[in-house]
Design a protein around this motif. Structure first.
Motif, PDB file in Angstrom:
ATOM      1  N   VAL A 269       0.858  -1.180   0.000  1.00 16.15           N
ATOM      2  CA  VAL A 269       0.000   0.000   0.000  1.00 16.15           C
ATOM      3  C   VAL A 269       0.897   1.233   0.000  1.00 16.15           C
ATOM      4  O   VAL A 269       1.686   1.449   0.921  1.00 16.15           O
ATOM      5  CB  VAL A 269      -0.931   0.023   1.226  1.00 16.15           C
ATOM      6  N   MET A 270       0.778   2.021  -1.055  1.00 11.12           N
ATOM      7  CA  MET A 270       1.589   3.219  -1.201  1.00 11.12           C
ATOM      8  C   MET A 270       0.729   4.464  -0.972  1.00 11.12           C
ATOM      9  O   MET A 270      -0.483   4.376  -0.861  1.00 11.12           O
ATOM     10  CB  MET A 270       2.201   3.256  -2.601  1.00 11.12           C
ATOM     11  N   ARG A 271       1.366   5.600  -0.935  1.00 13.63           N
ATOM     12  CA  ARG A 271       0.652   6.854  -0.674  1.00 13.63           C
ATOM     13  C   ARG A 271      -0.390   7.146  -1.755  1.00 13.63           C
ATOM     14  O   ARG A 271      -1.475   7.649  -1.460  1.00 13.63           O
ATOM     15  CB  ARG A 271       1.649   8.006  -0.590  1.00 13.63           C
ATOM     16  N   THR A 272      -0.086   6.791  -3.002  1.00  7.31           N
ATOM     17  CA  THR A 272      -0.987   7.127  -4.103  1.00  7.31           C
ATOM     18  C   THR A 272      -1.603   5.923  -4.796  1.00  7.31           C
ATOM     19  O   THR A 272      -2.471   6.095  -5.659  1.00  7.31           O
ATOM     20  CB  THR A 272      -0.245   7.952  -5.174  1.00  7.31           C
ATOM     21  N   HIS A 273      -1.167   4.699  -4.464  1.00  9.07           N
ATOM     22  CA  HIS A 273      -1.677   3.529  -5.168  1.00  9.07           C
ATOM     23  C   HIS A 273      -1.400   2.261  -4.374  1.00  9.07           C
ATOM     24  O   HIS A 273      -0.733   2.299  -3.329  1.00  9.07           O
ATOM     25  CB  HIS A 273      -1.073   3.424  -6.567  1.00  9.07           C
ATOM     26  N   MET A 274      -1.901   1.140  -4.877  1.00  6.36           N
ATOM     27  CA  MET A 274      -1.686  -0.168  -4.249  1.00  6.36           C
ATOM     28  C   MET A 274      -1.259  -1.187  -5.290  1.00  6.36           C
ATOM     29  O   MET A 274      -1.637  -1.088  -6.454  1.00  6.36           O
ATOM     30  CB  MET A 274      -2.984  -0.678  -3.604  1.00  6.36           C
ATOM     31  N   HIS A 275      -0.498  -2.173  -4.828  1.00  2.00           N
ATOM     32  CA  HIS A 275      -0.166  -3.349  -5.632  1.00  2.00           C
ATOM     33  C   HIS A 275      -0.617  -4.585  -4.884  1.00  2.00           C
ATOM     34  O   HIS A 275      -0.381  -4.702  -3.672  1.00  2.00           O
ATOM     35  CB  HIS A 275       1.340  -3.450  -5.871  1.00  2.00           C
ATOM     36  N   LEU A 276      -1.246  -5.509  -5.592  1.00  2.00           N
ATOM     37  CA  LEU A 276      -1.617  -6.801  -5.014  1.00  2.00           C
ATOM     38  C   LEU A 276      -1.272  -7.916  -5.990  1.00  2.00           C
ATOM     39  O   LEU A 276      -1.565  -7.800  -7.191  1.00  2.00           O
ATOM     40  CB  LEU A 276      -3.123  -6.892  -4.727  1.00  2.00           C
ATOM     41  N   LEU A 277      -0.646  -8.970  -5.492  1.00  2.00           N
ATOM     42  CA  LEU A 277      -0.549 -10.225  -6.217  1.00  2.00           C
ATOM     43  C   LEU A 277      -1.590 -11.138  -5.604  1.00  2.00           C
ATOM     44  O   LEU A 277      -1.546 -11.417  -4.401  1.00  2.00           O
ATOM     45  CB  LEU A 277       0.846 -10.839  -6.062  1.00  2.00           C
ATOM     46  N   LEU A 278      -2.537 -11.584  -6.408  1.00  2.00           N
ATOM     47  CA  LEU A 278      -3.625 -12.392  -5.884  1.00  2.00           C
ATOM     48  C   LEU A 278      -3.996 -13.478  -6.876  1.00  2.00           C
ATOM     49  O   LEU A 278      -3.621 -13.425  -8.047  1.00  2.00           O
ATOM     50  CB  LEU A 278      -4.827 -11.526  -5.537  1.00  2.00           C
ATOM     51  N   SER A 279      -4.697 -14.469  -6.389  1.00  2.00           N
ATOM     52  CA  SER A 279      -5.203 -15.520  -7.269  1.00  2.00           C
ATOM     53  C   SER A 279      -6.711 -15.596  -7.132  1.00  2.00           C
ATOM     54  O   SER A 279      -7.278 -15.333  -6.063  1.00  2.00           O
ATOM     55  CB  SER A 279      -4.563 -16.875  -6.941  1.00  2.00           C
ATOM     56  N   GLY A 280      -7.368 -15.953  -8.227  1.00  2.00           N
ATOM     57  CA  GLY A 280      -8.821 -16.012  -8.303  1.00  2.00           C
ATOM     58  C   GLY A 280      -9.205 -15.810  -9.757  1.00  2.00           C
ATOM     59  O   GLY A 280      -8.340 -15.738 -10.630  1.00  2.00           O
ATOM     60  N   ASN A 281     -10.493 -15.708 -10.032  1.00  2.00           N
ATOM     61  CA  ASN A 281     -10.870 -15.405 -11.414  1.00  2.00           C
ATOM     62  C   ASN A 281     -10.992 -13.896 -11.607  1.00  2.00           C
ATOM     63  O   ASN A 281     -10.938 -13.121 -10.649  1.00  2.00           O
ATOM     64  CB  ASN A 281     -12.157 -16.132 -11.815  1.00  2.00           C
ATOM     65  N   GLY A 282     -11.134 -13.487 -12.867  1.00  2.00           N
ATOM     66  CA  GLY A 282     -11.166 -12.068 -13.165  1.00  2.00           C
ATOM     67  C   GLY A 282     -12.294 -11.321 -12.496  1.00  2.00           C
ATOM     68  O   GLY A 282     -12.111 -10.189 -12.023  1.00  2.00           O
ATOM     69  N   ALA A 283     -13.473 -11.946 -12.438  1.00  2.00           N
ATOM     70  CA  ALA A 283     -14.622 -11.284 -11.817  1.00  2.00           C
ATOM     71  C   ALA A 283     -14.352 -11.007 -10.344  1.00  2.00           C
ATOM     72  O   ALA A 283     -14.693  -9.927  -9.830  1.00  2.00           O
ATOM     73  CB  ALA A 283     -15.867 -12.145 -11.979  1.00  2.00           C
ATOM     74  N   ALA A 284     -13.731 -11.964  -9.653  1.00  2.00           N
ATOM     75  CA  ALA A 284     -13.419 -11.778  -8.235  1.00  2.00           C
ATOM     76  C   ALA A 284     -12.399 -10.662  -8.047  1.00  2.00           C
ATOM     77  O   ALA A 284     -12.472  -9.893  -7.076  1.00  2.00           O
ATOM     78  CB  ALA A 284     -12.907 -13.085  -7.633  1.00  2.00           C
ATOM     79  N   CYS A 285     -11.444 -10.559  -8.969  1.00  2.00           N
ATOM     80  CA  CYS A 285     -10.434  -9.502  -8.875  1.00  2.00           C
ATOM     81  C   CYS A 285     -11.077  -8.124  -9.060  1.00  2.00           C
ATOM     82  O   CYS A 285     -10.724  -7.167  -8.354  1.00  2.00           O
ATOM     83  CB  CYS A 285      -9.344  -9.721  -9.913  1.00  2.00           C
ATOM     84  N   VAL A 286     -12.011  -8.009 -10.000  1.00  2.00           N
ATOM     85  CA  VAL A 286     -12.715  -6.738 -10.207  1.00  2.00           C
ATOM     86  C   VAL A 286     -13.522  -6.386  -8.958  1.00  2.00           C
ATOM     87  O   VAL A 286     -13.518  -5.236  -8.498  1.00  2.00           O
ATOM     88  CB  VAL A 286     -13.623  -6.810 -11.442  1.00  2.00           C
ATOM     89  N   ASP A 287     -14.223  -7.371  -8.394  1.00  2.00           N
ATOM     90  CA  ASP A 287     -15.006  -7.127  -7.175  1.00  2.00           C
ATOM     91  C   ASP A 287     -14.099  -6.724  -6.012  1.00  2.00           C
ATOM     92  O   ASP A 287     -14.462  -5.872  -5.196  1.00  2.00           O
ATOM     93  CB  ASP A 287     -15.808  -8.372  -6.810  1.00  2.00           C
ATOM     94  N   ALA A 288     -12.915  -7.342  -5.951  1.00  3.73           N
ATOM     95  CA  ALA A 288     -11.964  -7.003  -4.894  1.00  3.73           C
ATOM     96  C   ALA A 288     -11.521  -5.548  -5.028  1.00  3.73           C
ATOM     97  O   ALA A 288     -11.447  -4.806  -4.036  1.00  3.73           O
ATOM     98  CB  ALA A 288     -10.764  -7.936  -4.953  1.00  3.73           C
ATOM     99  N   PHE A 289     -11.227  -5.119  -6.252  1.00  5.15           N
ATOM    100  CA  PHE A 289     -10.857  -3.723  -6.469  1.00  5.15           C
ATOM    101  C   PHE A 289     -11.986  -2.789  -6.047  1.00  5.15           C
ATOM    102  O   PHE A 289     -11.747  -1.773  -5.381  1.00  5.15           O
ATOM    103  CB  PHE A 289     -10.519  -3.467  -7.934  1.00  5.15           C
ATOM    104  N   ASP A 290     -13.202  -3.101  -6.428  1.00  6.58           N
ATOM    105  CA  ASP A 290     -14.335  -2.239  -6.080  1.00  6.58           C
ATOM    106  C   ASP A 290     -14.485  -2.104  -4.571  1.00  6.58           C
ATOM    107  O   ASP A 290     -14.798  -1.022  -4.059  1.00  6.58           O
ATOM    108  CB  ASP A 290     -15.623  -2.786  -6.703  1.00  6.58           C
ATOM    109  N   TYR A 291     -14.244  -3.204  -3.862  1.00  8.74           N
ATOM    110  CA  TYR A 291     -14.325  -3.147  -2.394  1.00  8.74           C
ATOM    111  C   TYR A 291     -13.217  -2.249  -1.833  1.00  8.74           C
ATOM    112  O   TYR A 291     -13.468  -1.410  -0.948  1.00  8.74           O
ATOM    113  CB  TYR A 291     -14.222  -4.553  -1.814  1.00  8.74           C
ATOM    114  N   LEU A 292     -11.994  -2.407  -2.337  1.00 11.79           N
ATOM    115  CA  LEU A 292     -10.886  -1.579  -1.868  1.00 11.79           C
ATOM    116  C   LEU A 292     -11.138  -0.106  -2.169  1.00 11.79           C
ATOM    117  O   LEU A 292     -10.874   0.769  -1.333  1.00 11.79           O
ATOM    118  CB  LEU A 292      -9.583  -2.023  -2.529  1.00 11.79           C
ATOM    119  N   LYS A 293     -11.657   0.152  -3.343  1.00 11.48           N
ATOM    120  CA  LYS A 293     -11.973   1.533  -3.723  1.00 11.48           C
ATOM    121  C   LYS A 293     -13.011   2.121  -2.772  1.00 11.48           C
ATOM    122  O   LYS A 293     -12.875   3.270  -2.317  1.00 11.48           O
ATOM    123  CB  LYS A 293     -12.492   1.566  -5.159  1.00 11.48           C
TER     124      LYS A 293
END
Length: 304
Positions: free
Chosen positions: A60-84
């Motif tokens: 977690v950086m001051r202006t952005h985040m990096h995540l290495l994760l596993s799952g399908n694409g839909a789950a990754c999009v949902d994960a981003f929406d939750y973080l946002k």
């Protein structure tokens, strides 16, 4: 449908696999203080409880985040929406500008072990690139876990030993939290050993020496990931000298720069500038050339 929505729709079709998720780092500030950093780490800690994903590394950086994760694409999009959502809510609560509605992210597929090594290194080096902190010495990332004895020193309490009210107040969620999650109470942050799946890391880096070597020497892999994510990176003169030395060793039988012809040095400088984005002064110093002459050569058609 604009490009952002098309990209999101495409991501949702992607099959289960390993992915590198990086949020937009150019439009806003995500974290103004330690509490906001902790909030986003806690949001990442919740992702495997809320979505069918596993977290393998994060920063977690001051202006952005990096995540290495596993799952399908839909789950990754949902994960981003939750973080946002979590980030925007905390920013509003603290009186800061919220995230723009079109706040975006990139998702790249990590297809094999070589790519996985490069992405682990990229995530670990992220704070190192902008702060005076070594990879693994950054509080708001998972790299402090890898080949480190330090995490046992963190003062922590099990989630199961906190009252439900205190747990919800600290983590700002009503999602049930596993009792064995460890929370660093001074910062109010879930510690990464509670939720980061380290098996993949230790599979691709079976020894500490291999990991350390990749951190300090795999400049080519670092640039490959940066280009995939559309991020801009820069190197110090010392790193530029290391890059030049690596290329001379691998492609020129280890000869010294002053044993190359001027034409060979110009051509090498052009290739290094394109591949590693090294600037003229770095190239001139490393290849023993006058900066003004090199700059003129690189502008010519012959060396473009």
């Amino acid at each position: 449908m604009d490009e952002r929505m098309k990209r999101r729709a495409m991501y949702r079709t992607w099959k289960k696999g390993y992915y590198h998720l990086c949020t937009d780092g150019k439009t806003t500030i995500l974290c103004h203080d330690d509490a906001e950093y902790a909030n986003l780490v806690n949001a990442i800690a919740v992702l495997p409880l809320k979505f069918p994903v596993r977290i393998h590394a994060y920063e977690v950086m001051r202006t952005h985040m990096h995540l290495l994760l596993s799952g399908n694409g839909a789950a990754c999009v949902d994960a981003f929406d939750y973080l946002k959502c979590r980030a925007a809510r905390r920013l509003r609560k603290d009186g800061h500008p919220s995230l723009p509605r079109n706040y975006d992210f990139r998702l790249i597929n990590v297809e094999d072990e070589d790519q996985m090594r490069r992405n682990f290194v990229y995530v670990a080096r992220n704070a190192f690139e902008v702060q005076e902190v070594v990879p693994g010495g950054y509080l708001w990332g998972s790299s402090l876990l890898f080949y480190s004895m330090v995490p046992i020193l963190f003062e922590s309490i099990r989630a199961g030993d906190l009252s439900l009210h205190k747990l919800r107040e600290t983590l700002e969620t009503r999602i049930p939290i596993p009792k064995d999650y460890l929370i660093h109470m001074p910062s109010g942050m879930v510690l990464p050993q509670s939720f980061v799946d380290t098996k993949v890391f230790y599979k691709v880096f079976p020894t500490a020496r291999q990991y350390h070597t990749a951190l300090v020497k795999d400049f080519e892999g670092y640039m490959m990931v940066a280009d995939q994510l559309g991020e801009t990176v820069s190197f110090t003169q010392e790193e530029a000298d290391m890059i030049i030395d690596q290329v001379l060793t691998s492609d020129y039988q280890g000869v010294k720069p002053d044993n190359l012809t001027i034409d060979e040095r110009f051509r090498l400088a052009s290739a290094l500038q394109k591949k590693y984005r090294l600037n003229v002064n770095q190239l001139a110093a490393g290849l023993l050339l006058p900066a003004n002459i090199l700059a003129q050569a690189l502008r010519s058609k012959q060396y473009r």
